[in-house]
Design an enzyme around this catalytic site. Sequence first.
Site, PDB file in Angstrom:
ATOM      1  N   SER A 131       0.808  -1.220   0.000  1.00 13.06           N
ATOM      2  CA  SER A 131       0.000   0.000   0.000  1.00 13.06           C
ATOM      3  C   SER A 131       0.841   1.270   0.000  1.00 13.06           C
ATOM      4  O   SER A 131       0.508   2.244  -0.672  1.00 13.06           O
ATOM      5  CB  SER A 131      -0.945   0.003   1.205  1.00 13.06           C
ATOM      6  OG  SER A 131      -1.845  -1.070   1.111  1.00 13.06           O
TER       7      SER A 131
ATOM      8  N   ARG B 143       2.603 -12.326   8.264  1.00  8.52           N
ATOM      9  CA  ARG B 143       1.531 -11.503   7.681  1.00  8.52           C
ATOM     10  C   ARG B 143       1.836 -11.222   6.212  1.00  8.52           C
ATOM     11  O   ARG B 143       0.985 -11.348   5.342  1.00  8.52           O
ATOM     12  CB  ARG B 143       1.396 -10.209   8.482  1.00  8.52           C
ATOM     13  CG  ARG B 143       0.202  -9.345   8.102  1.00  8.52           C
ATOM     14  CD  ARG B 143       0.133  -8.157   9.048  1.00  8.52           C
ATOM     15  NE  ARG B 143      -0.790  -7.133   8.587  1.00  8.52           N
ATOM     16  CZ  ARG B 143      -2.009  -6.962   9.066  1.00  8.52           C
ATOM     17  NH1 ARG B 143      -2.469  -7.773  10.000  1.00  8.52           N
ATOM     18  NH2 ARG B 143      -2.776  -5.980   8.619  1.00  8.52           N
TER      19      ARG B 143
END
Length: 520
Positions: A63, A154
């Site tokens: 992101s 993650r």
Amino acid sequence: MANKKSTVLMILDGWGYREETSSNAIHQANTPVLDNLKAKYPNMLIDTSGMAVGLPEGQMGNSEVGHVNLGAGRVVYQDFTRITKAISDGDFIENPTLCHAVDTATSNNKAVHIFGLLSPGGVHSHEEHIFAMMELAKKRGAQKVYLHAFLDGRDTPPRSAQASLEKAQQKFSKLFTETDTGEGQIASVIGRYYAMDRDQRWDRVEAAYNLMVNGEGLHQYNSALDALAAAYERNENDEFVGASAITSPSGKAIKVNDGDALIFMNFRADRARQFSRCFTDTNFNGFERKRIPAISNFVMLTQYAADIDAPSAFAPTPLTNVMGEWLAKHNKTQLRISETEKYAHVTFFFSGGKEDMFTGEERILVPSPDVATYDLQPEMNSTLLTDKLVGAIESGKYDFIVCNYPNGDMVGHTGSFDAAVKACEAVDTCVGRVVKAAQDNGGECLITADHGNAEQMQDPVSGQAHTAHTCEPVPLIYVGRNASPAASGTLSDISPSVLHLMGMEQPQEMTGSVLMQLIK
């Protein structure tokens, strides 16, 4: 004057395109709005990973990187790439900031503590950078080198830390042989959930601080691999591994002492700030620190924030004439809007690393729901976000609006397939409302994503939940006038495309191309 027709850039975070339909939450989801828009309007696929966004080839986008490229209108070579290149060129080992920190500690026979996310994920850090730092410290004469490993799970498979810990131990064995008088080892392990919090949950950060500084953990082991095995026995995946101190050969936990040097090896800023402030803020009040060692140096690998009082080994490279700045120079109004989770991305990162607002810019922050993990509320606060966005379009105040819907990414990270499907369906409904509002008020929409995630929810090799981003392309749909889509493109082409649709020239600094050429 409130009669502007907004050009709306919608970023559907984590919304990649993957032909394979198995474990593909986006394919499985009922998305009539986006299906219809794709059938009816000009659309294409664009690249969001590797060299297309200034990352090493084959590296998945993220992101931060995505929004920097989106707003800059040019390929921005990321810190990951800069640091990797510095290592291969031999510049890293001579980096003056890193060398000074090591030399100061070493000259006083003090320890060098290296810490950060020990992971091949490449989103917040890379383990090869950590290994290079270990080598630098040893080559400059450090006799005590300790690694405090934050575990990932993650941006990597949920249980994949063993390989990284083994590599780190092998590196230490190579640097500190049995005949060596020095001491080098992994000193602690803890999940990133604690050490890398970014939501002011200081109790988590406190656990990481006490572990590293005081050697106080929930658990104590003779080796990092023992710690990991025990965590798995407790059913803790890498991300959530409880604070585990690793004892020295003398059987004692390792602490940070006065005069030691601390080097934080994460290159991405957002999840490195809170932990850094524990050591650098004179008026720190996140939690009560039992002990505050008088360290000789605290070094950030990159600049985590301008107000963190510590040197960075790789200083930021300023970007001029990014989208927001260019619009301001031409007296255009703009709105940045998202939930908490992606608010920094549509503001700070989209603005090329600038915190301050441009002239004519406004911002709306919609709080993300207060839940432990977003699979518990996959729609997040998308309805409220859309209410605010539709209101902004109808107000006629803004020439340009950029909005991020976080659902595909944040729910994709949980690994829950059913929740990811619900997240995608919620976003589809919201997109329909936004497109209608734009059309009803004479506006237009560009719909895209910053990287993939929800289109792959299971790792095809391990069978584990796939919680990381992907290297898949993402859609770009233009809902407006007749236009011809380009054959290919990248995120850095989005700002030039928006400017073209707004009837504006792009600045010379923007080297991206127009992806939706209007047909006269």
